[in-house]
Design a protein around this motif. Sequence first.
Motif, PDB file in Angstrom:
ATOM      1  N   GLY A 100      -7.058  14.302  17.418  1.00 14.74           N
ATOM      2  CA  GLY A 100      -6.681  15.261  17.047  1.00 14.74           C
ATOM      3  C   GLY A 100      -6.414  15.369  15.351  1.00 14.74           C
ATOM      4  N   TYR A 101      -5.108  14.527  15.385  1.00 15.85           N
ATOM      5  CA  TYR A 101      -4.777  14.603  13.875  1.00 15.85           C
ATOM      6  C   TYR A 101      -4.998  13.646  13.681  1.00 15.85           C
ATOM      7  CZ  TYR A 101      -1.221  11.761  16.733  1.00 15.85           C
ATOM      8  OH  TYR A 101      -0.482  10.535  17.078  1.00 15.85           O
ATOM      9  N   VAL A 102      -5.628  13.098  13.393  1.00  9.15           N
ATOM     10  CA  VAL A 102      -5.986  11.457  12.389  1.00  9.15           C
ATOM     11  C   VAL A 102      -7.111  11.901  11.619  1.00  9.15           C
ATOM     12  CG1 VAL A 102      -8.486  10.885  13.613  1.00  9.15           C
ATOM     13  CG2 VAL A 102      -6.970   9.136  12.505  1.00  9.15           C
ATOM     14  N   TRP A 103      -7.524  12.953  11.196  1.00 11.29           N
ATOM     15  CA  TRP A 103      -8.237  13.953  10.547  1.00 11.29           C
ATOM     16  C   TRP A 103      -6.915  14.449   9.485  1.00 11.29           C
ATOM     17  CZ3 TRP A 103     -12.344  12.011   9.415  1.00 11.29           C
ATOM     18  CH2 TRP A 103     -14.060  11.310  10.526  1.00 11.29           C
ATOM     19  N   PHE A 104      -6.152  14.587   9.916  1.00 14.75           N
ATOM     20  CA  PHE A 104      -5.222  15.493   8.998  1.00 14.75           C
ATOM     21  C   PHE A 104      -4.456  13.370   8.170  1.00 14.75           C
ATOM     22  CE2 PHE A 104      -5.836  18.679  11.924  1.00 14.75           C
ATOM     23  CZ  PHE A 104      -5.545  20.148  11.142  1.00 14.75           C
ATOM     24  N   ALA A 105      -4.079  12.943   8.855  1.00 13.53           N
ATOM     25  CA  ALA A 105      -3.780  11.883   8.706  1.00 13.53           C
ATOM     26  C   ALA A 105      -4.087  11.164   7.357  1.00 13.53           C
ATOM     27  CB  ALA A 105      -3.481  10.937   9.288  1.00 13.53           C
ATOM     28  N   LEU A 106      -5.672  11.286   7.510  1.00 16.82           N
ATOM     29  CA  LEU A 106      -6.691  10.798   5.713  1.00 16.82           C
ATOM     30  C   LEU A 106      -6.260  11.592   4.577  1.00 16.82           C
ATOM     31  CD1 LEU A 106      -9.815   9.912   7.946  1.00 16.82           C
ATOM     32  CD2 LEU A 106      -8.613   8.615   6.924  1.00 16.82           C
ATOM     33  N   ALA A 107      -6.625  13.053   5.374  1.00 21.96           N
ATOM     34  CA  ALA A 107      -6.387  14.273   4.353  1.00 21.96           C
ATOM     35  C   ALA A 107      -5.047  14.391   3.594  1.00 21.96           C
ATOM     36  CB  ALA A 107      -6.534  15.671   4.590  1.00 21.96           C
ATOM     37  N   GLY A 108      -3.982  14.055   4.593  1.00 20.31           N
ATOM     38  CA  GLY A 108      -2.399  13.346   3.437  1.00 20.31           C
ATOM     39  C   GLY A 108      -2.804  12.643   2.791  1.00 20.31           C
ATOM     40  N   ALA A 109      -3.466  11.129   3.196  1.00 20.62           N
ATOM     41  CA  ALA A 109      -3.289  10.548   2.760  1.00 20.62           C
ATOM     42  C   ALA A 109      -4.207  10.662   1.378  1.00 20.62           C
ATOM     43  CB  ALA A 109      -3.464   9.078   2.948  1.00 20.62           C
ATOM     44  N   ALA A 110      -5.125  10.708   1.227  1.00 18.95           N
ATOM     45  CA  ALA A 110      -5.537  11.121   0.466  1.00 18.95           C
ATOM     46  C   ALA A 110      -5.260  12.598  -0.797  1.00 18.95           C
ATOM     47  CB  ALA A 110      -7.303  11.479   0.708  1.00 18.95           C
ATOM     48  N   ALA A 111      -4.591  13.177   0.221  1.00 13.68           N
ATOM     49  CA  ALA A 111      -3.954  14.022  -0.519  1.00 13.68           C
ATOM     50  C   ALA A 111      -2.685  13.529  -1.563  1.00 13.68           C
ATOM     51  CB  ALA A 111      -3.506  15.238  -0.150  1.00 13.68           C
ATOM     52  N   ALA A 112      -1.998  12.835  -1.229  1.00 15.53           N
ATOM     53  CA  ALA A 112      -0.656  11.793  -1.792  1.00 15.53           C
ATOM     54  C   ALA A 112      -1.646  10.758  -3.131  1.00 15.53           C
ATOM     55  CB  ALA A 112       0.199  11.337  -0.628  1.00 15.53           C
ATOM     56  N   SER A 113      -2.601  10.161  -2.427  1.00 16.11           N
ATOM     57  CA  SER A 113      -2.867   9.393  -3.729  1.00 16.11           C
ATOM     58  C   SER A 113      -3.610   9.967  -5.096  1.00 16.11           C
ATOM     59  CB  SER A 113      -3.921   8.363  -2.609  1.00 16.11           C
ATOM     60  OG  SER A 113      -3.816   7.856  -1.821  1.00 16.11           O
ATOM     61  N   PRO A 139       0.573  -0.943   0.505  1.00 16.00           N
ATOM     62  CA  PRO A 139       0.767  -0.132   0.449  1.00 16.00           C
ATOM     63  C   PRO A 139       0.803   1.033  -0.012  1.00 16.00           C
ATOM     64  CG  PRO A 139      -1.166  -1.710   1.465  1.00 16.00           C
ATOM     65  CD  PRO A 139       0.368  -2.320   0.703  1.00 16.00           C
ATOM     66  N   GLY A 140       2.230   1.067   0.581  1.00 16.34           N
ATOM     67  CA  GLY A 140       2.988   2.461   0.421  1.00 16.34           C
ATOM     68  C   GLY A 140       3.144   2.958  -0.776  1.00 16.34           C
ATOM     69  N   MET A 141       3.246   2.179  -2.068  1.00 14.34           N
ATOM     70  CA  MET A 141       3.789   2.565  -3.076  1.00 14.34           C
ATOM     71  C   MET A 141       3.493   3.676  -3.667  1.00 14.34           C
ATOM     72  SD  MET A 141       5.078  -0.237  -6.625  1.00 14.34           S
ATOM     73  CE  MET A 141       5.303  -0.899  -5.764  1.00 14.34           C
ATOM     74  N   LEU A 142       1.394   3.918  -3.664  1.00 12.40           N
ATOM     75  CA  LEU A 142       0.912   4.828  -3.936  1.00 12.40           C
ATOM     76  C   LEU A 142       0.872   6.445  -2.633  1.00 12.40           C
ATOM     77  CD1 LEU A 142      -2.391   3.801  -5.257  1.00 12.40           C
ATOM     78  CD2 LEU A 142      -0.366   4.473  -6.150  1.00 12.40           C
ATOM     79  N   GLY A 143       2.132   6.575  -1.894  1.00 14.37           N
ATOM     80  CA  GLY A 143       2.458   6.715  -0.817  1.00 14.37           C
ATOM     81  C   GLY A 143       1.183   7.371   0.364  1.00 14.37           C
ATOM     82  N   VAL A 144       0.497   6.839   0.547  1.00 18.39           N
ATOM     83  CA  VAL A 144      -0.876   6.953   0.947  1.00 18.39           C
ATOM     84  C   VAL A 144       0.207   6.954   2.618  1.00 18.39           C
ATOM     85  CG1 VAL A 144      -2.567   5.189   2.439  1.00 18.39           C
ATOM     86  CG2 VAL A 144      -2.229   5.630  -0.245  1.00 18.39           C
ATOM     87  N   ASN A 145       0.795   6.028   2.867  1.00 19.79           N
ATOM     88  CA  ASN A 145       1.499   6.438   4.214  1.00 19.79           C
ATOM     89  C   ASN A 145       2.296   7.017   4.128  1.00 19.79           C
ATOM     90  OD1 ASN A 145       0.923   3.864   4.894  1.00 19.79           O
ATOM     91  ND2 ASN A 145       2.986   2.348   4.626  1.00 19.79           N
ATOM     92  N   LEU A 146       2.906   7.720   3.736  1.00 22.55           N
ATOM     93  CA  LEU A 146       4.100   8.971   3.339  1.00 22.55           C
ATOM     94  C   LEU A 146       3.285   9.868   3.841  1.00 22.55           C
ATOM     95  CD1 LEU A 146       6.714   9.281   4.203  1.00 22.55           C
ATOM     96  CD2 LEU A 146       6.321   7.052   3.323  1.00 22.55           C
ATOM     97  N   GLY A 147       2.175  10.009   3.029  1.00 29.76           N
ATOM     98  CA  GLY A 147       0.910  11.616   2.610  1.00 29.76           C
ATOM     99  C   GLY A 147       0.169  10.876   4.097  1.00 29.76           C
ATOM    100  N   ALA A 148       0.200  10.374   5.107  1.00 29.75           N
ATOM    101  CA  ALA A 148      -0.143  10.171   6.496  1.00 29.75           C
ATOM    102  C   ALA A 148       0.824  10.637   6.875  1.00 29.75           C
ATOM    103  CB  ALA A 148      -0.560   8.789   6.341  1.00 29.75           C
ATOM    104  N   SER A 149       1.239  10.562   6.447  1.00 32.09           N
ATOM    105  CA  SER A 149       2.417  10.853   8.160  1.00 32.09           C
ATOM    106  C   SER A 149       2.646  12.269   7.957  1.00 32.09           C
ATOM    107  CB  SER A 149       3.642  10.645   8.008  1.00 32.09           C
ATOM    108  OG  SER A 149       3.776   8.818   7.504  1.00 32.09           O
ATOM    109  N   ALA A 150       2.644  12.980   6.453  1.00 28.35           N
ATOM    110  CA  ALA A 150       2.784  14.143   6.021  1.00 28.35           C
ATOM    111  C   ALA A 150       1.875  15.414   6.824  1.00 28.35           C
ATOM    112  CB  ALA A 150       3.486  14.734   4.876  1.00 28.35           C
ATOM    113  N   GLY A 151       0.462  14.849   7.395  1.00 24.97           N
ATOM    114  CA  GLY A 151      -0.395  14.612   7.749  1.00 24.97           C
ATOM    115  C   GLY A 151      -0.356  15.403   8.875  1.00 24.97           C
ATOM    116  N   VAL A 152       0.138  14.107   9.802  1.00 25.22           N
ATOM    117  CA  VAL A 152       0.224  14.280  10.597  1.00 25.22           C
ATOM    118  C   VAL A 152       1.755  14.928  11.305  1.00 25.22           C
ATOM    119  CG1 VAL A 152       1.463  12.759  13.083  1.00 25.22           C
ATOM    120  CG2 VAL A 152      -0.659  12.002  11.488  1.00 25.22           C
ATOM    121  N   VAL A 153       2.793  15.072  10.530  1.00 33.22           N
ATOM    122  CA  VAL A 153       3.726  16.272  10.633  1.00 33.22           C
ATOM    123  C   VAL A 153       2.796  17.582  11.112  1.00 33.22           C
ATOM    124  CG1 VAL A 153       5.938  17.081  10.082  1.00 33.22           C
ATOM    125  CG2 VAL A 153       5.551  14.826   9.903  1.00 33.22           C
TER     126      VAL A 153
END
Length: 364
Positions: free
Chosen positions: A148-161, A121-135
């Motif tokens: 609190g930051y779980v929504w940012f993780a979701l947003a980051g994963a969506a943006a990366a995908s 799953p990390g091949m589409l950048g989902v993991n790093l996108g979620a990490s970026a949202g949390v950062v």
Amino acid sequence: MSLSVESRVVSGQQPRPLEGASDPAAPPPTGRTGAAFRGLGLVLALAALVLVGLLSIWVGTRGIPFTATWNVLWNPDGSETSVIIHDYRIPRTVLGLLVGTALGLAGALMQALTRNPLADPGMLGVNLGASAGVVVAIAFLGIAAPLGYVWFALAGAAAASVGVFLLGSSGRKLASPERLVVAGAAVTAVLYAFNWAILLLNPRAFDQFRFWTVGSLAGRYHDIVLMSLPFIAVGLVIALVLAPSLNALAMGDQMGRALGVNVGRTRALGAVAVMLLCGAATAAAGPIGFVGLAVPHIARFVVGPDQRWVFAYSMLIAPVLLIGSDVLGRVLGAPGEVQVGIVTAFIGAPLFIALCRRRKLVML
């Protein structure tokens, strides 16, 4: 004849199997015998899932007799034991079920979409996108609680995908497996640099982020379970609906079109499903490796290349691996615990190596 996902490479050329292996295109058991074998396997996997679920509710940093655990499981009485079981261990177990199911299914879907047996799953950048949202949530907004930051993780994963899919489908060409892989690698590299540039300049954010990035089911309560459930449910439905189309695409895009598959729409919906599944799982529990990579290979080892069966088995085997690893981490780390992300890495890596040595994976 439907060929195995492992019998294709990203280039689309017919791969040459490793020496001494059986025919990669050999079909799995068919007819009533094959269906009975696969059905029995699903029953055994479900029984294993129930067993590790009960162990997860029973085993913890505080020892509780099994009889007491069983009694308060069905008859909560407000006692300290009941609070531990219902407010801590049951949400943790349910979250392990959801996250494991999501990661296993996302891994199988990712390997089918890219026709790459080493995809995860990390091949589409989902993991790093979620990490970026949390950062961003920790470093710039001062958010400290996981809810609190779980929504940012979701947003980051969506943006990366979305970014990966747009890059992979830029120009007049459709998002082919090769283009998705290259776009995913590019986005992953950029997000990795972005995350560590911020973390190295902000020690407070780094100190808080490192507890999330290791991957853990501890400290997650009912609210996070309820938050992740809708996203995982929608992703699960999309993935299961795509399974027949992915069987056709395993023989190549041209054959898939000849069989009536809309290749572009299938890949777009598959990317959405991966984003929902892996994004919600990563947001809830942090990045957990090797589950999405190794579990689909276990499923194909048992049932062959049919994606319908591979998806079904992955949805059961992955939570068994994840919850079992979580229980093992509590036992090995007592009176503390070892985070599940560490345990899955120690278990998943040797397991994946063993599968590669036993099975006939093609030479890429």
